[in-house]
Design a protein around this motif. Structure first.
Motif, PDB file in Angstrom:
ATOM      1  N   VAL A  93       0.848  -1.191   0.000  1.00 35.21           N
ATOM      2  CA  VAL A  93       0.000   0.000   0.000  1.00 35.21           C
ATOM      3  C   VAL A  93       0.886   1.245   0.000  1.00 35.21           C
ATOM      4  O   VAL A  93       1.851   1.340   0.757  1.00 35.21           O
ATOM      5  N   LYS A  94       0.535   2.212  -0.844  1.00 40.93           N
ATOM      6  CA  LYS A  94       1.359   3.403  -1.024  1.00 40.93           C
ATOM      7  C   LYS A  94       1.036   4.480   0.010  1.00 40.93           C
ATOM      8  O   LYS A  94      -0.113   4.651   0.412  1.00 40.93           O
ATOM      9  N   PHE A  95       2.091   5.212   0.377  1.00 44.76           N
ATOM     10  CA  PHE A  95       1.959   6.360   1.270  1.00 44.76           C
ATOM     11  C   PHE A  95       2.826   7.485   0.728  1.00 44.76           C
ATOM     12  O   PHE A  95       3.948   7.248   0.273  1.00 44.76           O
ATOM     13  N   GLY A  96       2.317   8.713   0.773  1.00 46.70           N
ATOM     14  CA  GLY A  96       3.085   9.853   0.299  1.00 46.70           C
ATOM     15  C   GLY A  96       2.743  10.214  -1.137  1.00 46.70           C
ATOM     16  O   GLY A  96       1.838   9.656  -1.753  1.00 46.70           O
ATOM     17  N   TRP A  97       3.493  11.159  -1.673  1.00 44.01           N
ATOM     18  CA  TRP A  97       3.204  11.719  -3.000  1.00 44.01           C
ATOM     19  C   TRP A  97       3.826  10.864  -4.090  1.00 44.01           C
ATOM     20  O   TRP A  97       5.036  10.663  -4.126  1.00 44.01           O
ATOM     21  N   PHE A  98       2.989  10.363  -4.995  1.00 46.47           N
ATOM     22  CA  PHE A  98       3.439   9.529  -6.107  1.00 46.47           C
ATOM     23  C   PHE A  98       3.161  10.204  -7.451  1.00 46.47           C
ATOM     24  O   PHE A  98       2.958   9.530  -8.451  1.00 46.47           O
ATOM     25  N   GLY A 183      -6.642 -13.489  23.657  1.00 45.06           N
ATOM     26  CA  GLY A 183      -6.210 -12.199  23.133  1.00 45.06           C
ATOM     27  C   GLY A 183      -6.590 -12.077  21.672  1.00 45.06           C
ATOM     28  O   GLY A 183      -6.579 -13.060  20.926  1.00 45.06           O
ATOM     29  N   MET A 184      -6.976 -10.880  21.254  1.00 44.91           N
ATOM     30  CA  MET A 184      -7.370 -10.674  19.866  1.00 44.91           C
ATOM     31  C   MET A 184      -7.222  -9.191  19.538  1.00 44.91           C
ATOM     32  O   MET A 184      -7.487  -8.326  20.378  1.00 44.91           O
ATOM     33  N   GLY A 185      -6.788  -8.890  18.324  1.00 47.50           N
ATOM     34  CA  GLY A 185      -6.629  -7.493  17.936  1.00 47.50           C
ATOM     35  C   GLY A 185      -6.690  -7.313  16.432  1.00 47.50           C
ATOM     36  O   GLY A 185      -6.356  -8.220  15.664  1.00 47.50           O
ATOM     37  N   VAL A 186      -7.139  -6.131  16.013  1.00 44.66           N
ATOM     38  CA  VAL A 186      -7.201  -5.765  14.602  1.00 44.66           C
ATOM     39  C   VAL A 186      -6.484  -4.425  14.438  1.00 44.66           C
ATOM     40  O   VAL A 186      -6.743  -3.484  15.197  1.00 44.66           O
ATOM     41  N   THR A 187      -5.581  -4.349  13.465  1.00 40.51           N
ATOM     42  CA  THR A 187      -4.834  -3.112  13.213  1.00 40.51           C
ATOM     43  C   THR A 187      -5.131  -2.613  11.810  1.00 40.51           C
ATOM     44  O   THR A 187      -5.101  -3.377  10.840  1.00 40.51           O
ATOM     45  N   TYR A 188      -5.401  -1.324  11.726  1.00 44.35           N
ATOM     46  CA  TYR A 188      -5.817  -0.666  10.480  1.00 44.35           C
ATOM     47  C   TYR A 188      -4.765   0.380  10.125  1.00 44.35           C
ATOM     48  O   TYR A 188      -4.457   1.263  10.928  1.00 44.35           O
ATOM     49  N   PHE A 189      -4.187   0.267   8.930  1.00 48.37           N
ATOM     50  CA  PHE A 189      -3.123   1.175   8.506  1.00 48.37           C
ATOM     51  C   PHE A 189      -3.693   2.246   7.578  1.00 48.37           C
ATOM     52  O   PHE A 189      -4.471   1.946   6.672  1.00 48.37           O
ATOM     53  N   TYR A 190      -3.281   3.489   7.798  1.00 51.60           N
ATOM     54  CA  TYR A 190      -3.765   4.596   6.983  1.00 51.60           C
ATOM     55  C   TYR A 190      -2.654   5.629   6.812  1.00 51.60           C
ATOM     56  O   TYR A 190      -1.590   5.547   7.447  1.00 51.60           O
ATOM     57  N   SER A 191      -2.901   6.597   5.952  1.00 54.25           N
ATOM     58  CA  SER A 191      -1.920   7.646   5.681  1.00 54.25           C
ATOM     59  C   SER A 191      -2.275   8.903   6.462  1.00 54.25           C
ATOM     60  O   SER A 191      -3.410   9.371   6.412  1.00 54.25           O
ATOM     61  N   ASN A 192      -1.301   9.423   7.174  1.00 52.77           N
ATOM     62  CA  ASN A 192      -1.467  10.682   7.895  1.00 52.77           C
ATOM     63  C   ASN A 192      -0.556  11.714   7.246  1.00 52.77           C
ATOM     64  O   ASN A 192       0.634  11.762   7.513  1.00 52.77           O
ATOM     65  N   ASN A 193      -1.133  12.497   6.325  1.00 54.42           N
ATOM     66  CA  ASN A 193      -0.378  13.490   5.564  1.00 54.42           C
ATOM     67  C   ASN A 193       0.824  12.857   4.863  1.00 54.42           C
ATOM     68  O   ASN A 193       1.914  13.424   4.811  1.00 54.42           O
ATOM     69  N   GLY A 194       0.608  11.650   4.317  1.00 54.43           N
ATOM     70  CA  GLY A 194       1.645  10.988   3.546  1.00 54.43           C
ATOM     71  C   GLY A 194       2.536  10.054   4.330  1.00 54.43           C
ATOM     72  O   GLY A 194       3.445   9.440   3.764  1.00 54.43           O
ATOM     73  N   ASN A 195       2.295   9.906   5.619  1.00 55.71           N
ATOM     74  CA  ASN A 195       3.100   9.017   6.461  1.00 55.71           C
ATOM     75  C   ASN A 195       2.248   7.851   6.957  1.00 55.71           C
ATOM     76  O   ASN A 195       1.115   8.048   7.406  1.00 55.71           O
ATOM     77  N   GLN A 196       2.808   6.635   6.871  1.00 49.25           N
ATOM     78  CA  GLN A 196       2.058   5.456   7.310  1.00 49.25           C
ATOM     79  C   GLN A 196       1.818   5.497   8.814  1.00 49.25           C
ATOM     80  O   GLN A 196       2.736   5.691   9.604  1.00 49.25           O
TER      81      GLN A 196
END
Length: 259
Positions: A93-98, A183-196
């Motif tokens: 998954v891409k992050f930042g300006w492409f 134990g159980m967990g879910v992690t969601y990745f997103y872009s914050n002003n181009g930073n993962q």
């Protein structure tokens, strides 16, 4: 006996007829040209919008998916400026300006103007909207073109259901209850002003899920990971996936399989 050629009266009449036809044809031709320019402008505005918010038909995340926000101007689509240079995060998954995001062809500034040569107004009248001044080249009149018709909300919502492999039963167990896991967990990745960046939901939290909701994060492609250890299991099951989340407060769902 009449000689060959035209009399003066005939020539005058012919010129008058041609003048009348020309006076009728010129406005019609002008309307055809404006119609063609309008169609071209509408198409370009839609393409710019899909470049910004992404295209769910592909799907692509657009600049919103890469940067995690709406661009401050149309220029940012092809000019990096202070935007962080793009990099590849988890699961590609891409992050930042492409950029540059717009194929400009022979005119590197052409995407900034409509088919009449007038600069687009961005964020006008609402967030993420693109406005053309239209045929009269004056912004704010009735012939203006606006796309999309409503202000853009660049965030959406993701609902995650977990399917955890149960070695004892030999099958997947959907959304185990807190009493069934250690134990159980879910992690969601997103872009914050181009930073993962990432946010996690750990289970069992009070009053959360299932399904587990990630609301108010930007549209685009997102990596999601999960882990769960069932009671009596010697090790945790894990899984990961990429999901497209639409904007404008729309909702996506993901079935995340852990094994």
């Amino acid at each position: 006996m009449r000689r060959g050629g035209f009399t003066l009266i005939e020539v005058i009449i012919a010129i008058a007829i041609l003048s009348i036809l020309a006076s009728m044809a010129v406005p019609y031709a002008a309307k055809l040209i404006d119609k063609s320019r309008e169609e071209s402008t509408r198409k370009e505005m839609e393409e710019l919008y899909n470049t910004i918010l992404g295209d769910p038909k592909v799907p692509t995340g657009g600049t919103v998916g890469d940067m995690g926000r709406l661009p401050n101007s149309i220029t940012e689509l092809n000019v990096q400026g202070a935007q962080p240079l793009g990099s590849t995060g988890l699961l590609g998954v891409k992050f930042g300006w492409f950029g540059p995001y717009v194929n400009t062809g022979f005119d590197p500034q052409g995407y900034l103007n409509d088919a009449w040569g007038t600069p687009y107004a961005y964020g006008n009248p609402g967030a993420g909207q693109i406005r053309s001044a239209g045929p009269d080249r004056v912004m704010g009149n009735a012939d203006d073109l606006i796309y999309p018709p409503n202000a853009v909300t660049f965030t959406g919502r993701l609902l995650v259901n977990l399917y955890v492999w149960d070695n004892t039963a030999g099958q997947y167990r959907q959304n185990p209850t807190p009493a069934q896991v250690t134990g159980m967990g879910v992690t969601y990745f997103y872009s914050n002003n181009g930073n993962q960046t990432s946010v996690s939901i750990t289970v069992p939290p009070t009053g959360v899920g299932p399904p587990y909701s990630f609301n108010g994060y930007h549209a685009g492609l997102h990596a999601v990971t999960g882990t769960c250890q069932l009671v009596g299991s010697p090790a945790a099951a894990t899984g990961q996936a990429v999901v497209y989340v639409p904007g404008n407060n729309q909702q996506a769902q993901l079935g995340l399989y852990l094994r």
